[in-house]
Design a protein around this motif. Structure first.
Motif, PDB file in Angstrom:
ATOM      1  N   ASN A 167      84.701 115.335  12.529  1.00  0.00           N
ATOM      2  CA  ASN A 167      84.761 114.671  11.412  1.00  0.00           C
ATOM      3  C   ASN A 167      83.723 115.537  10.267  1.00  0.00           C
ATOM      4  O   ASN A 167      83.168 115.099   9.474  1.00  0.00           O
ATOM      5  N   PHE A 168      83.956 116.848  10.404  1.00  0.00           N
ATOM      6  CA  PHE A 168      83.211 117.693   9.606  1.00  0.00           C
ATOM      7  C   PHE A 168      83.868 117.716   8.137  1.00  0.00           C
ATOM      8  O   PHE A 168      84.993 117.681   7.778  1.00  0.00           O
ATOM      9  N   LEU A 169      82.829 117.461   7.399  1.00  0.00           N
ATOM     10  CA  LEU A 169      83.047 117.242   5.564  1.00  0.00           C
ATOM     11  C   LEU A 169      83.375 118.740   5.177  1.00  0.00           C
ATOM     12  O   LEU A 169      82.157 119.360   5.259  1.00  0.00           O
ATOM     13  N   VAL A 170      84.219 119.025   4.538  1.00  0.00           N
ATOM     14  CA  VAL A 170      84.530 120.395   3.986  1.00  0.00           C
ATOM     15  C   VAL A 170      83.712 120.362   2.935  1.00  0.00           C
ATOM     16  O   VAL A 170      84.042 119.723   1.797  1.00  0.00           O
ATOM     17  N   PRO A 171      82.944 121.678   2.717  1.00  0.00           N
ATOM     18  CA  PRO A 171      82.062 121.877   1.586  1.00  0.00           C
ATOM     19  C   PRO A 171      83.078 122.102   0.289  1.00  0.00           C
ATOM     20  O   PRO A 171      84.051 122.518   0.527  1.00  0.00           O
ATOM     21  N   ARG A 172      82.591 121.434  -0.856  1.00  0.00           N
ATOM     22  CA  ARG A 172      83.533 121.613  -2.089  1.00  0.00           C
ATOM     23  C   ARG A 172      83.952 122.852  -2.604  1.00  0.00           C
ATOM     24  O   ARG A 172      84.831 123.151  -3.306  1.00  0.00           O
ATOM     25  N   HIS A 173      83.109 123.858  -1.894  1.00  0.00           N
ATOM     26  CA  HIS A 173      83.465 125.224  -2.407  1.00  0.00           C
ATOM     27  C   HIS A 173      84.724 126.072  -1.920  1.00  0.00           C
ATOM     28  O   HIS A 173      85.186 127.106  -2.171  1.00  0.00           O
ATOM     29  N   ILE A 174      84.964 125.402  -0.845  1.00  0.00           N
ATOM     30  CA  ILE A 174      85.923 125.988   0.294  1.00  0.00           C
ATOM     31  C   ILE A 174      87.328 125.649  -0.227  1.00  0.00           C
ATOM     32  O   ILE A 174      87.611 124.453  -0.292  1.00  0.00           O
ATOM     33  N   ASP A 175      88.096 126.538  -0.478  1.00  0.00           N
ATOM     34  CA  ASP A 175      89.545 126.395  -0.985  1.00  0.00           C
ATOM     35  C   ASP A 175      90.535 126.418   0.256  1.00  0.00           C
ATOM     36  O   ASP A 175      91.682 125.638   0.222  1.00  0.00           O
ATOM     37  N   TYR A 176      90.411 127.298   1.192  1.00  0.00           N
ATOM     38  CA  TYR A 176      91.479 127.512   2.412  1.00  0.00           C
ATOM     39  C   TYR A 176      90.668 127.970   3.447  1.00  0.00           C
ATOM     40  O   TYR A 176      89.713 128.829   3.217  1.00  0.00           O
ATOM     41  N   ILE A 177      91.283 127.759   4.736  1.00  0.00           N
ATOM     42  CA  ILE A 177      90.657 127.980   5.979  1.00  0.00           C
ATOM     43  C   ILE A 177      91.475 128.364   6.912  1.00  0.00           C
ATOM     44  O   ILE A 177      92.611 127.974   7.082  1.00  0.00           O
ATOM     45  N   ILE A 178      91.194 129.285   7.761  1.00  0.00           N
ATOM     46  CA  ILE A 178      91.917 129.298   9.139  1.00  0.00           C
ATOM     47  C   ILE A 178      90.907 128.657  10.401  1.00  0.00           C
ATOM     48  O   ILE A 178      89.755 129.013  10.161  1.00  0.00           O
ATOM     49  N   THR A 179      91.418 127.817  11.322  1.00  0.00           N
ATOM     50  CA  THR A 179      90.669 127.191  12.427  1.00  0.00           C
ATOM     51  C   THR A 179      91.165 127.807  13.549  1.00  0.00           C
ATOM     52  O   THR A 179      92.237 128.178  13.748  1.00  0.00           O
ATOM     53  N   GLU A 180      90.127 127.971  14.695  1.00  0.00           N
ATOM     54  CA  GLU A 180      90.435 128.269  15.779  1.00  0.00           C
ATOM     55  C   GLU A 180      89.875 127.441  16.800  1.00  0.00           C
ATOM     56  O   GLU A 180      88.529 126.944  16.708  1.00  0.00           O
ATOM     57  N   CYS A 181      90.327 126.919  18.005  1.00  0.00           N
ATOM     58  CA  CYS A 181      89.883 126.202  19.004  1.00  0.00           C
ATOM     59  C   CYS A 181      89.970 126.897  20.301  1.00  0.00           C
ATOM     60  O   CYS A 181      90.892 127.705  20.502  1.00  0.00           O
ATOM     61  N   TYR A 182      88.872 127.053  20.863  1.00  0.00           N
ATOM     62  CA  TYR A 182      88.898 127.802  22.057  1.00  0.00           C
ATOM     63  C   TYR A 182      87.910 127.271  23.198  1.00  0.00           C
ATOM     64  O   TYR A 182      87.381 126.179  23.068  1.00  0.00           O
ATOM     65  N   ILE A 183      88.182 127.751  24.464  1.00  0.00           N
ATOM     66  CA  ILE A 183      87.571 127.284  25.669  1.00  0.00           C
ATOM     67  C   ILE A 183      86.755 128.408  26.055  1.00  0.00           C
ATOM     68  O   ILE A 183      87.036 129.634  25.941  1.00  0.00           O
ATOM     69  N   GLY A 184      85.462 128.058  26.470  1.00  0.00           N
ATOM     70  CA  GLY A 184      84.539 129.181  27.032  1.00  0.00           C
ATOM     71  C   GLY A 184      83.246 129.222  26.020  1.00  0.00           C
ATOM     72  O   GLY A 184      83.717 129.425  24.809  1.00  0.00           O
ATOM     73  N   ASN A 185      82.284 129.824  26.619  1.00  0.00           N
ATOM     74  CA  ASN A 185      81.223 130.164  25.864  1.00  0.00           C
ATOM     75  C   ASN A 185      81.083 131.771  25.536  1.00  0.00           C
ATOM     76  O   ASN A 185      81.105 132.220  24.319  1.00  0.00           O
ATOM     77  N   GLU A 186      80.978 132.569  26.931  1.00  0.00           N
ATOM     78  CA  GLU A 186      80.690 133.711  26.910  1.00  0.00           C
ATOM     79  C   GLU A 186      82.260 134.657  26.600  1.00  0.00           C
ATOM     80  O   GLU A 186      82.332 135.319  25.630  1.00  0.00           O
ATOM     81  N   THR A 187      83.304 134.193  27.318  1.00  0.00           N
ATOM     82  CA  THR A 187      84.580 134.636  27.463  1.00  0.00           C
ATOM     83  C   THR A 187      85.506 133.825  26.621  1.00  0.00           C
ATOM     84  O   THR A 187      85.763 132.665  27.199  1.00  0.00           O
ATOM     85  N   LYS A 188      85.559 133.874  25.271  1.00  0.00           N
ATOM     86  CA  LYS A 188      86.511 132.889  24.600  1.00  0.00           C
ATOM     87  C   LYS A 188      87.736 133.041  24.734  1.00  0.00           C
ATOM     88  O   LYS A 188      88.329 134.184  24.452  1.00  0.00           O
TER      89      LYS A 188
END
Length: 665
Positions: A167-188
């Motif tokens: 439930n991340f609240l998007v800051p008002r200055h951001i108009d568009y984004i690309i999101t990435e969901c990944y598994i792993g910490n070292e090797t994503k």
């Protein structure tokens, strides 16, 4: 004997029963007679309701039937069309079958967006990818407009990936984004990428215009222009029947005589947005100079709406062929309050792209066009209580193939229903329209091809309160839907809408040569294409008669046309790259006829369909021929090419010249 080329299309008369072979008894004859009488009465009543008058009923064999304009009816499902189009082959398809891991949620109370992670779906994905150790995380990359040159591969900045929580609240200055969901910490390992746009609310209550209109107490409608490239009113019925039925059932008014004024998107859209024809637009907008569109003298109407206190937006898919950038320099400064081009360039270059008919159709998880309409809906919802003006244009599913809109019929219907459910139509005047029909391909080879290309769709939805306040507008629309109209009239209508919101100040009308009439005012019954700013080559009103392709004058006109095309290539200094054209053959020749044409006159108008060498490419042109001087009068850029020039003109970058260039081997 000469024959008229525009006769009503025969509607499968061969399937009618042979009446002579049937024996009727008197009672059957009486019953059938009564049935026919009832049908005729119902049809007359329905026609009077449909055309809005009891005295000016247009026969169904014509889209427009006035003293100066006859546009004949075209059957969208004629036998020759069904030979090249099978609606059963086209259904909507999802760009991906995976479940969305991130959802975008708009908070009405605070006018903010949040990103919600689908935890159950993420758990399933993590379980399926157990071979990769570590938890699943998501991050976002912010997209920003960058620099002043917006090429199809530049004009944006993409940030590093910032990890976010539920439930991340998007800051008002951001108009568009690309999101990435990944598994792993070292090797994503990236499991899913997605893209989101945000119409962030900006408070303008302290502005001069907001205060002024608040004091006046004038209710102002929002205005949305929703455009689908290359979709004729005929092809809409054929490929998107569910959308068409929705428009009919929900009181959208259709302009059946809406006629394009130029070859491609640019002249038609510029006429609607500036009132300029292409010659004046070139002079005032200086579109080959970076920043030319941003100049005030260019007079793009969204600037005027902004001056009148409206929020403004412009979005278009497929940046490679977009209206203001294809073969032109684009905008130096962001043209509207909300502007999608940096986003579209970025996602094309950073996400999975699936092409259909040589255009990007799926970008990431959605159809390209969905990003455009989603942006329009966000715009309307964010500014629910304030007036907005927006242009939202779609090329991806309609520009290259006449049949592909069929695959988007259900999706466009879904969006129109959402606009109704979200009550957007209760406060917004919406124009659902096109720039022209298909300009190349198999549809143009049909008998109806001439009309298919020149009659774009145009539907208008008016809020009920606007209808109640301006019944004279509704009355005029009922008349005008069967009159000749053009994109110039759309500009005049937008001007009309604006003037009503500010009765104390006249709208700045910057073009002395405007030929538009607001569709809220009755279009004259005797309007001609000349009055409407439509040239002979694009005019669907004119009647032509067939002439022999062996006629001496016809051959002379054809050779003069080839000469003019070659002179054009020389004038553009591209004759070393493009082959010299030669006449191969004439396929069809027509000559303008009618009560206002004197056949003994020294000047005659011809329309030719002809093929050239090399590579056997076909063109169509309308010219004024002077018999005495053996000369023709024509603007070469108004010549139509009936096949795609994408493969034959790759050796040059000049947009207008590509039609006539066949690259040397």
């Amino acid at each position: 004997m000469l024959k008229s080329i525009y006769l009503p299309i025969n509607r499968n008369t061969s399937r009618r029963p042979n009446i002579k072979a049937v024996i009727w008894n008197p009672m059957q004859i009486i019953v059938i007679g009564l049935i026919i009488l009832v049908i005729r009465i119902l049809y007359t009543l329905d026609a009077r309701h449909f055309y809005g008058t009891t005295t000016d009923i247009a026969p169904i064999d014509y889209f427009v039937l006035t003293s100066e304009c006859r546009i004949p009816y075209v059957d969208p499902f004629s036998a020759e069309v069904l030979d090249i189009f099978d609606p059963k082959k086209f259904t909507y398809f999802n760009c991906t079958n995976d479940v969305a891991l991130i959802q975008q949620i708009y908070l009405n109370e605070t006018k903010q967006y949040k990103l919600h992670m689908n935890m159950s779906a993420m758990a399933e994905v993590s379980k399926a990818n157990a071979v990769n150790s570590g938890d699943m995380h998501c991050c976002y990359r912010e997209i920003k407009r960058s620099g002043i040159y917006e090429l199809a591969t530049s004009g944006y900045d993409l940030s590093s990936c910032h990890r976010f929580q539920q439930n991340f609240l998007v800051p008002r200055h951001i108009d568009y984004i690309i999101t990435e969901c990944y598994i792993g910490n070292e090797t994503k390992v990236i499991i899913q990428k997605d893209a989101f746009t945000f119409i962030q609310y900006r408070n303008l209550t302290d502005s001069f215009n907001a205060k002024r209109f608040s004091k006046l107490g004038i209710k102002r409608p929002s205005v949305l222009l929703l455009g689908i490239d290359s979709l004729s009113r005929i092809n809409l019925r054929r490929t998107m029947p569910k959308t068409f039925m929705h428009l009919q059932r929900n009181d959208w008014v259709e302009l059946k005589g809406f006629n394009k004024i130029g070859d491609n998107t640019f002249p038609n859209l510029m006429a609607a947005l500036t009132s300029y024809n292409q010659t004046i637009a070139e002079k005032k907008c200086q579109y080959n100079t970076l920043g030319g569109y941003n100049q005030r003298m260019c007079n793009l109407i969204w600037n005027n709406f902004r001056d009148y206190g409206y929020r403004t937006a412009y979005a278009e898919d497929v940046p490679l062929i977009s209206t203001f950038n294809f073969g032109r320099s684009g905008f130096a400064e962001q043209p509207t309050d909300y502007y999608l081009r940096p986003f579209t360039i970025c996602i094309e270059n950073n996400m999975r792209v699936e092409n259909i008919d040589d255009l990007p159709n799926c970008i990431g998880r959605k159809h390209y066009a969905e990003y455009i309409i989603d942006y329009a809906l966000q715009f309307s919802i964010t500014y629910f209580d304030e007036p907005i003006f927006g242009l939202f244009w779609m090329n991806s599913f309609s520009h290259n193939s006449f049949d592909m809109p069929a695959a988007m019929d259900m999706k466009i219907l879904e969006y129109l229903e959402r606009m109704k459910d979200e009550k957007i139509l209760q406060r917004t005047i919406v124009f659902l329209f096109a720039d022209h029909g298909m300009r190349f391909g198999p549809l143009l080879k049909l008998k109806s091809g001439f009309l298919e290309e020149r009659l774009p769709m145009m539907f208008i939805s008016l809020p009920q309160w606007y209808r109640n306040e301006h019944p004279e507008f509704v009355k005029a629309l009922q008349v005008n839907k069967n009159r000749l109209t053009s994109p110039f009239d759309i500009y005049a209508t937008l001007k009309d809408i604006m003037e009503l919101t500010n009765p104390v100040k006249e709208f700045p009308y910057l073009n002395d040569t405007t030929q538009g009439i607001s569709i809220f005012r009755e279009i004259p019954e005797n309007r001609t294409c000349l009055n409407a700013g439509i040239g002979d080559h694009w005019c669907t009103c004119l009647l032509y008669e067939i002439v022999s392709i062996n006629d001496k004058e016809v051959k002379s006109v054809a050779h003069l046309l080839i000469d003019e095309m070659n002179k054009y290539l020389v004038g553009k200094k591209i004759e070393t790259k493009c082959a010299v054209l030669e006449l191969n053959n004439i396929y069809q020749a027509l000559r303008k006829t009618g009560i206002n044409v004197n056949k003994s006159n020294n000047e005659l108008t011809y329309r030719l369909w002809y093929f050239v060498r090399p590579r056997f490419k076909d063109f169509q042109a309308t010219v004024l021929f002077n018999k005495t001087a053996n000369k023709i009068e024509i603007n070469v850029e108004d010549i139509s090419r009936l096949d795609s020039y994408e493969q034959t003109a790759s050796c040059i970058d000049m947009k207008e010249a590509k039609k006539y260039c066949i690259c040397r081997k």
